[in-house]
Scaffold this active site. Sequence first.
Site, PDB file in Angstrom:
ATOM      1  N   PHE A 142      41.330  47.251  48.829  1.00  0.00           N
ATOM      2  CA  PHE A 142      40.011  47.069  48.216  1.00  0.00           C
ATOM      3  C   PHE A 142      39.259  46.016  49.008  1.00  0.00           C
ATOM      4  O   PHE A 142      39.651  44.857  49.049  1.00  0.00           O
ATOM      5  CB  PHE A 142      40.073  46.663  46.740  1.00  0.00           C
ATOM      6  CG  PHE A 142      38.691  46.572  46.149  1.00  0.00           C
ATOM      7  CD1 PHE A 142      38.053  47.708  45.677  1.00  0.00           C
ATOM      8  CD2 PHE A 142      37.986  45.369  46.142  1.00  0.00           C
ATOM      9  CE1 PHE A 142      36.738  47.658  45.201  1.00  0.00           C
ATOM     10  CE2 PHE A 142      36.672  45.307  45.665  1.00  0.00           C
ATOM     11  CZ  PHE A 142      36.053  46.450  45.192  1.00  0.00           C
ATOM     12  N   ASP A 227      41.443  39.358  54.536  1.00  0.00           N
ATOM     13  CA  ASP A 227      40.471  39.383  53.444  1.00  0.00           C
ATOM     14  C   ASP A 227      41.008  38.491  52.330  1.00  0.00           C
ATOM     15  O   ASP A 227      41.864  38.888  51.547  1.00  0.00           O
ATOM     16  CB  ASP A 227      40.259  40.820  52.948  1.00  0.00           C
ATOM     17  CG  ASP A 227      39.222  40.889  51.823  1.00  0.00           C
ATOM     18  OD1 ASP A 227      38.913  39.843  51.226  1.00  0.00           O
ATOM     19  OD2 ASP A 227      38.745  42.006  51.535  1.00  0.00           O
ATOM     20  N   LYS A 256      33.870  35.240  46.404  1.00  0.00           N
ATOM     21  CA  LYS A 256      34.257  34.948  45.021  1.00  0.00           C
ATOM     22  C   LYS A 256      34.239  33.462  44.656  1.00  0.00           C
ATOM     23  O   LYS A 256      33.171  32.925  44.405  1.00  0.00           O
ATOM     24  CB  LYS A 256      35.591  35.615  44.714  1.00  0.00           C
ATOM     25  CG  LYS A 256      35.425  37.149  44.696  1.00  0.00           C
ATOM     26  CD  LYS A 256      36.493  37.914  43.947  1.00  0.00           C
ATOM     27  CE  LYS A 256      36.047  39.359  43.733  1.00  0.00           C
ATOM     28  NZ  LYS A 256      36.805  40.349  44.436  1.00  0.00           N
TER      29      LYS A 256
END
Length: 407
Positions: A142, A227, A256
Amino acid sequence: MVSKTEEFIELERTWASPNYTPIPVVLSKGEGVYVYDVEGKRYLDCLSAYSAVNQGHCHPKIVEAAEKQLHTLTLTSRAFFNDKLGSFLKRLCEYAGYEMACPMNTGAEAVETGIKVARRWGYRIKGVEKDKAEIIVCENNFHGRTTTIVGFSSDPETYGDFGPATPGFIKIPYGDIEALKNAITPNTVAFLVEPIQGEAGVIVPPEGYLKQAAEICKENNVLLIADEIQTGFGRTGKPFCFMHDDIKPDIVLVGKALGGGIMPISATLGSREIMSVLTSGSHGSTFGGNPLACAVGTAAIDVIEEEKLAERAAELGEYFLGKLQTLPKHVVKEVRGKGLLLAIEFTEEAGKAKPYVLAMKERGLLAKQTHETTIRFAPPLIITKEQIDWAFSVIEEAIKNTAPNWN
Ligand SMILES: *Cc1c(COP(=O)(O)O)cnc(C)c1O
């Protein structure tokens, strides 16, 4: 009489495109590890907006930094310099151990930036033939929702009917080092990987996977892109998850929690040589690196360090994991994760995760299932041992009362 909750849900269902199915709770306030719904009920947040709220909701220090900047200067665009960007990126680069960063807003944009940097590096430095660059990615990844990124997803719900997919991505099984070796060609410019696959259900790769991957990438002149959008800023018990393996990826993607739960802030980090392929005019973002984001991002990193949130995540994560491991094996077949990025997976007899999630919600704990049979637990890193004790008692009771096979 319709409740306030029903009213807000109806409003959202009417006006919001239906690309989400939220748990039926309407939140209106957050403080630390807690959120409150419109009826005034309190919940312990065990999702933390997918790890974007590591510092806790409305952290006073981050709110203060935002408020101060809000009344001073919020947006200039990169057509001009501003007095916050340089010091913010210095803070971020020194925290992560890198030389340069490109500021963006959302995680997906940081991923896109990493892809663009890797391709340009491939053509201009490695010497790959024009338009032949290949990037290796993992199955069940993802990395976000842009057209290019969903094009290399393995989830039909994510990529279906959004094609044609951007070419140049090769998919290999996650955690399989031989597959990585075999997938590399002279045209490979990068290997893009999550140190732990969060959205796939908190999948932790075999011990040493990242270290071996880093070696193979180095041997083949391939960039390793980590990531860390979900795993970064203390979540797994280190500032970044790659630090467990004692490696240094060529490119790191962050987002985030860099925004401290207040606004979208992301960045792509690398060496001066690699990041310098982004020559003037070749990339950018109107809001990327805006002064408000820089002030918030700086405070967000300060809080992670000052409150030793990575160390807390390591210690309390182990404690929480130990508790979850006491759940009966015929109901919960696996408990996994690192730091405070944890998940439980139910057995076939225990059934799907959703009813358990709803039972936890009724008892004042918010979590979300990932895929059919897994629930992730990722509370803000400021959580205390007592709050974990309480969370576990709720989790256990909810499962006990919901599982068809507890006894
Ligand atoms: C959330 C996430 C993204 C995408 O971030 P957005 O801010 O939603 O665009 C990318 N990679 C990983 C690993 C993520 O968890």
